[in-house]
Design a protein around this motif. Structure first.
Motif, mmCIF file in Angstrom:
data_model
loop_
_atom_site.group_PDB
_atom_site.id
_atom_site.type_symbol
_atom_site.label_atom_id
_atom_site.label_comp_id
_atom_site.label_asym_id
_atom_site.label_seq_id
_atom_site.Cartn_x
_atom_site.Cartn_y
_atom_site.Cartn_z
ATOM 1 N N PRO A 1 0.806 -1.235 0.000
ATOM 2 C CA PRO A 1 0.000 0.000 0.000
ATOM 3 C C PRO A 1 0.832 1.276 0.000
ATOM 4 N N HIS A 2 2.034 1.244 0.572
ATOM 5 C CA HIS A 2 2.882 2.427 0.533
ATOM 6 C C HIS A 2 3.365 2.706 -0.887
ATOM 7 N N TYR A 3 3.649 1.654 -1.630
ATOM 8 C CA TYR A 3 4.036 1.822 -3.031
ATOM 9 C C TYR A 3 2.877 2.407 -3.834
ATOM 10 N N VAL A 4 1.669 1.908 -3.553
ATOM 11 C CA VAL A 4 0.483 2.421 -4.243
ATOM 12 C C VAL A 4 0.265 3.886 -3.893
ATOM 13 N N ALA A 5 0.495 4.243 -2.629
ATOM 14 C CA ALA A 5 0.312 5.633 -2.199
ATOM 15 C C ALA A 5 1.274 6.562 -2.931
ATOM 16 N N VAL A 6 2.512 6.125 -3.130
ATOM 17 C CA VAL A 6 3.481 6.934 -3.878
ATOM 18 C C VAL A 6 3.002 7.114 -5.319
ATOM 19 N N ALA A 7 2.540 6.025 -5.921
ATOM 20 C CA ALA A 7 2.036 6.111 -7.295
ATOM 21 C C ALA A 7 0.830 7.036 -7.376
#
Length: 453
Positions: free
Chosen positions: A165-171
């Protein structure tokens, strides 16, 4: 001269030029709860150097270093043993103080290290080419999504539920500025990775790319080939995200299963936890897409005397060419961390990496079997590498805190990663690496047994 010799008039003029009414407006994208409303609480307005040193040291002691307790945290940052030779070598002056190798004639050593690093990453990921690293895994994933958009001329990215989810948040943050649409959802607490749902989403749309984590945020592993086939049938690219590169010592590489771009975090190899950074992003792809790959590439050439040499090549970054034509606005690579990765990988070799991966899986298997025997604990996924998910009979976040009180860092609660998803509140992700001893695992079992009562 003052460091910022600006008058109030200067500041007012600059704000008027960019259309901002106040300095505070420059920070409007930062959530209000994350902004300071005054001086940092707990620190005096002024104090002697000795007093400040003592106070900051006392604050630092509140941290629990990974080496001071049985440690089972993961979810993108893993505790592995790093040979002392890695730290010794990266602190040599020619590496530690080296700057960007714009002048190849005096930076052959640095360029050769980057070339070797690229070769290692390409082989690890099963791809034809790799760049000289990115900032970290999350920004590498976003850059891959942007790259896929340039190649396919589409703006929809389908993100599998198992992506961090942190990767998705950055995207999601970056997509606000590019017009890219992201389709994602929260995971289910099940061994099933919902691949059929993903395939249906691909069939119903015309995405630029499909993003899948391998292994995923719950530690689940799947065959990427059917996903790659479905994506390619719709003219899309498959992006595989690997947060635990040690897993590729045992698992088939994403490139072998049809992934077009493979990105991820390299922290597990050569780079310590460091309280969250700096880390090193890995990025590789198929050769036919090399001109759309962000970042810099160290290439091999022959000089005027016929000797082997190294140069920077295909550096289509904003500081090299016109900004609007650049493939990325990331203006550097994590050079020192990339060096640490490369040294550790060289020390391991192919056989050593495989043995390290086998040891990780074996340790995790022992822990999972013991934890699953605890009343009130269910093992969600039986197919995993060194990370797996448990479903507790109680909410996981308070259980983690209770384990900390017993001196055990027992895992990452899904309630922390997905605070708005009530169905995940009892989920606990546990990572077990080669550093976990039998005593550590027994301490975890005891602490979790007490925590779920």
């Amino acid at each position: 001269m003052r460091y910022l010799p600006l008058s109030d008039t200067d500041r007012t003029d600059m704000l008027a030029t960019i259309g901002a009414g106040s300095v505070d407006e420059l920070f409007r994208d930062v959530p209000e709860e994350a902004r300071l409303d005054g001086p940092i609480r707990g620190l005096p307005m002024h104090a002697s150097e000795l007093s400040v040193e003592r106070q900051l040291t006392a604050l630092a002691r509140k941290n629990v270093p990974a080496s001071d307790a049985p440690f089972f945290l993961g979810c993108g940052a893993y505790k592995h043993h790093i040979p002392a030779s890695v730290d010794h070598l990266i602190q040599r002056g020619e590496f530690l103080t080296a700057y960007t190798p714009y002048q190849p004639e005096i930076a052959q050593g640095t360029l050769q290290v980057l070339f070797e690093f690229q070769s290692q990453v390409a082989r690890l990921y099963g791809c034809e080419v790799a760049n000289a690293s990115m900032y970290d895994g999350s920004t590498a994933m976003w850059e891959a999504i942007g790259m896929a958009g340039r190649i396919t001329r589409r703006n929809l990215a389908i993100i599998h539920e198992g992506v961090h989810p942190h990767y998705v948040a950055v995207a999601r943050t970056m997509a606000k500025f590019t017009g890219t649409s992201l389709a994602d959802r929260a995971p289910q607490l099940s061994a099933d990775m919902q691949i059929d749902t993903l395939l249906a989403d691909i069939e119903a749309n015309s995405p630029s790319c499909v993003v899948v984590q391998y292994p995923d945020i719950l530690g689940r592993v799947t065959d990427l080939q059917p996903i790659a086939d479905a994506a390619h049938a719709k003219g899309a690219l498959l992006i595989a995200v690997v947060t635990e590169p040690v897993a590729l010592g045992l698992l088939k590489s994403p490139g072998e299963m049809g992934a077009d771009i493979v990105v991820g975090e390299g922290q597990s190899i050569g780079v310590g936890l460091n309280f969250g950074g700096p880390y090193v992003g890995l990025f590789a792809c198929r050769e036919k897409h090399i001109r759309q790959m962000p970042g810099r590439i160290a290439g091999e050439t022959i000089d005027a005397d016929g000797k082997r040499g190294f140069v920077l090549t295909l550096s289509t970054r904003e500081q090299h060419i016109r900004r609007e034509k650049a493939t990325s606005n990331i203006c550097t690579n994590s050079g020192l961390c990339a060096l640490a990765f490369s040294i550790h990988m060289t020390l391991l070799g192919e056989k050593g990496l495989r043995q390290l991966a086998e040891l990780n899986h074996a340790r995790a298997r022992v822990a999972a079997d013991k934890l699953a025997a605890i009343p009130g604990v269910r093992l969600v996924n039986d197919l995993f590498f060194n990370e797996f998910t448990l479903e507790l009979s109680v909410e996981a976040r308070p259980a983690v805190h209770r384990m900390v009180e017993r001196g055990v860092l027992g895992g990452v609660s899904l309630g922390r990663l997905y605070p708005d998803e009530a169905q995940l509140a009892n989920g606990l992700v546990v990572a077990v690496t080669e550093t976990a001893t039998d005593e550590d695992i027994d301490a975890l079992v005891q602490a979790l047994t007490e925590a779920v009562k």
